[in-house]
Enzyme design. Structure first.
Site, PDB file in Angstrom:
ATOM      1  N   PHE A 148      -6.484   7.161  -6.555  1.00 48.97           N
ATOM      2  CA  PHE A 148      -5.628   7.171  -5.383  1.00 48.97           C
ATOM      3  C   PHE A 148      -5.365   5.750  -4.879  1.00 48.97           C
ATOM      4  O   PHE A 148      -4.557   5.564  -4.015  1.00 48.97           O
ATOM      5  CB  PHE A 148      -6.235   8.009  -4.250  1.00 48.97           C
ATOM      6  CG  PHE A 148      -6.567   9.402  -4.689  1.00 48.97           C
ATOM      7  CD1 PHE A 148      -5.685  10.125  -5.450  1.00 48.97           C
ATOM      8  CD2 PHE A 148      -7.782   9.989  -4.358  1.00 48.97           C
ATOM      9  CE1 PHE A 148      -5.966  11.418  -5.864  1.00 48.97           C
ATOM     10  CE2 PHE A 148      -8.087  11.282  -4.762  1.00 48.97           C
ATOM     11  CZ  PHE A 148      -7.174  11.994  -5.526  1.00 48.97           C
TER      12      PHE A 148
ATOM     13  N   TRP B 106       0.165  10.267  -0.138  1.00 51.19           N
ATOM     14  CA  TRP B 106      -0.766   9.145  -0.290  1.00 51.19           C
ATOM     15  C   TRP B 106      -1.785   9.438  -1.382  1.00 51.19           C
ATOM     16  O   TRP B 106      -2.187   8.545  -2.142  1.00 51.19           O
ATOM     17  CB  TRP B 106      -1.490   8.881   1.034  1.00 51.19           C
ATOM     18  CG  TRP B 106      -2.452   7.732   0.983  1.00 51.19           C
ATOM     19  CD1 TRP B 106      -2.181   6.426   1.225  1.00 51.19           C
ATOM     20  CD2 TRP B 106      -3.845   7.783   0.650  1.00 51.19           C
ATOM     21  NE1 TRP B 106      -3.303   5.651   1.075  1.00 51.19           N
ATOM     22  CE2 TRP B 106      -4.349   6.470   0.716  1.00 51.19           C
ATOM     23  CE3 TRP B 106      -4.713   8.819   0.302  1.00 51.19           C
ATOM     24  CZ2 TRP B 106      -5.674   6.165   0.459  1.00 51.19           C
ATOM     25  CZ3 TRP B 106      -6.039   8.505   0.039  1.00 51.19           C
ATOM     26  CH2 TRP B 106      -6.509   7.193   0.112  1.00 51.19           C
ATOM     27  N   HIS B 107      -2.190  10.696  -1.482  1.00 46.39           N
ATOM     28  CA  HIS B 107      -3.225  11.050  -2.452  1.00 46.39           C
ATOM     29  C   HIS B 107      -2.725  11.089  -3.890  1.00 46.39           C
ATOM     30  O   HIS B 107      -3.520  10.941  -4.818  1.00 46.39           O
ATOM     31  CB  HIS B 107      -3.853  12.398  -2.088  1.00 46.39           C
ATOM     32  CG  HIS B 107      -4.860  12.309  -0.993  1.00 46.39           C
ATOM     33  ND1 HIS B 107      -4.519  12.358   0.340  1.00 46.39           N
ATOM     34  CD2 HIS B 107      -6.214  12.160  -1.019  1.00 46.39           C
ATOM     35  CE1 HIS B 107      -5.607  12.243   1.079  1.00 46.39           C
ATOM     36  NE2 HIS B 107      -6.644  12.117   0.282  1.00 46.39           N
ATOM     37  N   GLY B 108      -1.448  11.291  -4.103  1.00 42.67           N
ATOM     38  CA  GLY B 108      -0.982  11.296  -5.474  1.00 42.67           C
ATOM     39  C   GLY B 108       0.482  11.649  -5.602  1.00 42.67           C
ATOM     40  O   GLY B 108       1.063  12.321  -4.739  1.00 42.67           O
TER      41      GLY B 108
END
Length: 475
Positions: free
Chosen positions: A475, A321-323
């Site tokens: 993000f 989800w963050h990258g």
């Protein structure tokens, strides 16, 4: 447009507030929707249509889910929920993970497929999760479908939390969409929260970034052990005051418009275990994965083997989800390993040792984790860790480290103190001891003066600094 820009502070926000408060209550949501679209289109003129597409898709899906539930056709309702999730996840994955997938296919099969090089729509991870949870909550009976597409659009596009959270679920503000409280006290509380968040971002986070960016962009062969530790400690504090500051500003802006958003941070660096840390850090994301992934998979109410499977699925997805990078995936799984170990036996062991050692354990785990989060690639992350622990560095310190400490020691010290509830506890104690003395206009005057000083310093720094967006915008 960002909250810490002069255009937002002196043009967009005052104008929006003025129009909002002189307008009839029936059109306030429309005013918010228009203002939010302008806010988003300021930096993403094309991708605003992508957000509108997501809004329309989930508005229609929400109505269909509720209709099928009322008819007692839960299987059809579930199909609609799945349809909504597929569309949302496809949009998110296409724009965020296409090039990551292509790069890995090229590396594995020795191909040369061209990258799409699509710009990442700002805030897509946040508003996608919000709209997905909307249809799921209707199916579960936790929320009613919004009948007005304008009101639903105002919720999705709500500019205070649109581009970097917190993830505001529809069920938490459903009643506030159509009926919310406006008062001078609530507005003043919002201003106070906003100014405090802005101060964290501009005065603390931006200054800490000078050291963190300087160290991580250096030739690692020239970085000393203490310089590496200084760089990652500054990044540890930077990301907290950056994202925590943004969350404060979002909550404050919400109050100015009558909304009450849930807290997103609760002094995470005072935690004693990794599990506790993630109950205090980015609370809205952690609770989202808990309620929509971990618990539906069975949570901890299954066999231990399946429970650990559920944990690693959640933490793999948290990293993703963050990258779109292996560094984020490793970062997520890294925390998943420690949480699994704590559930297995480590937490019981930790609570048998002195509190100070539990705290040192937590900080060490978190700081090492942030190396993977900050590094450009896996190679840089491991090389940086080698320097930190004296494996590949020849020097304990150097002149660069000394210069950083001389120039920024007060920012570092202030940040460490303010990352704990020390100031909050002292303020509460002073008010308790001097309640009668401070319970008058002088106390309000002093508080207002403090906020004025913060804003003055912030304005001076903004006027003399370059563009510096929030870390979580990517993000």
């Amino acid at each position: 447009m960002v909250f810490s820009s002069l255009i937002f502070l002196f043009l967009f926000l005052p104008l929006t507030l003025w129009i909002y408060y002189i307008s009839n209550s029936k059109v306030k949501n429309l005013i918010l929707l228009i203002a939010s679209l302008i806010f988003y289109a300021w930096g993403e003129p094309v991708y605003v249509f992508l957000m509108l597409f997501s809004t329309v898709v989930d508005y229609v899906h929400g109505l269909k889910v509720e209709r099928f539930i009322e008819l007692g056709e839960r299987k059809k309702a579930l199909r609609v929920v799945v349809s909504s999730a597929i569309i949302n996840l496809f949009v998110l994955c296409f724009f965020k993970y296409s090039d990551f997938l292509i790069e890995n296919i090229n590396n594995i099969f020795n191909l040369d497929i061209g990258l799409l090089n699509l710009p990442l729509p700002i805030g897509i991870s946040f508003y996608t999760f919000q709209t997905m949870s909307y249809t799921i909550d209707i199916y579960r009976g936790d929320a009613k479908a919004q009948k007005s597409i304008l009101d639903f659009g105002a919720y999705v596009a709500l500019f205070p939390q649109l581009v970097a959270g917190p993830i505001v679920r529809y069920q938490t503000i459903a009643t506030q969409i159509n009926k919310r409280e406006h008062s001078i006290e609530k507005f003043a509380d919002g201003v106070n929260r906003f100014v405090c968040g802005l101060t964290k971002k501009v005065i603390l986070s931006n200054q800490l970034a000078v050291i963190a960016d300087g160290v991580f962009s250096s030739n690692l062969s020239n970085v000393s052990i203490l310089e590496a530790w200084l760089g990652i400690v500054c990044y540890t504090l930077q990301i907290y005051f950056d994202f925590g500051g943004y969350s404060d500003m979002a909550i404050g802006l919400g109050k100015m418009f009558g909304f009450d958003f849930l807290e997103n941070f609760n002094y995470p660096y005072i935690s004693q275990t990794v599990s506790e840390f993630w109950r205090r850090w980015h609370i809205s994301l952690g609770s989202w994965f808990r309620d929509y992934v971990y618990i539906p998979l069975g949570g901890s109410r299954v066999s231990k083997l399946k429970m650990y499977r559920n944990l690693f699925i959640v933490w793999f997805l948290t990293g993703m989800w963050h990258g779109a990078s292996w560094t984020f995936i490793i970062w997520g799984l890294y925390f998943g390993v420690f949480i699994a170990l704590e559930k297995a036996f480590l937490e019981k062991v930790l609570y048998k040792i002195p509190r100070v050692f539990r705290h040192i354990y937590l900080l060490l785990i978190v700081v090492i984790g942030w190396v993977f989060f900050r590094a450009e690639n896996i190679t840089q992350a491991f090389e940086f860790l080698k320097i930190m622990f004296g494996v590949s560095s020849k020097s304990l310190t150097n002149s660069t480290c000394t210069v950083y400490l001389i120039d920024y020691w007060y920012i570092l010290l202030g940040s460490i103190i303010l990352s704990t509830p020390i100031a909050k506890v002292l303020k509460r104690l002073i008010l308790k001891v001097n309640k009668r003395a401070l319970d008058n206009d002088i106390a309000y005057l002093m508080h207002g003066l403090s906020l004025g000083i913060y804003m003055f310093v912030v304005m001076v720094m903004l006027c003399s600094s370059s563009y510096n967006p929030f870390l979580y915008f990517r993000f």
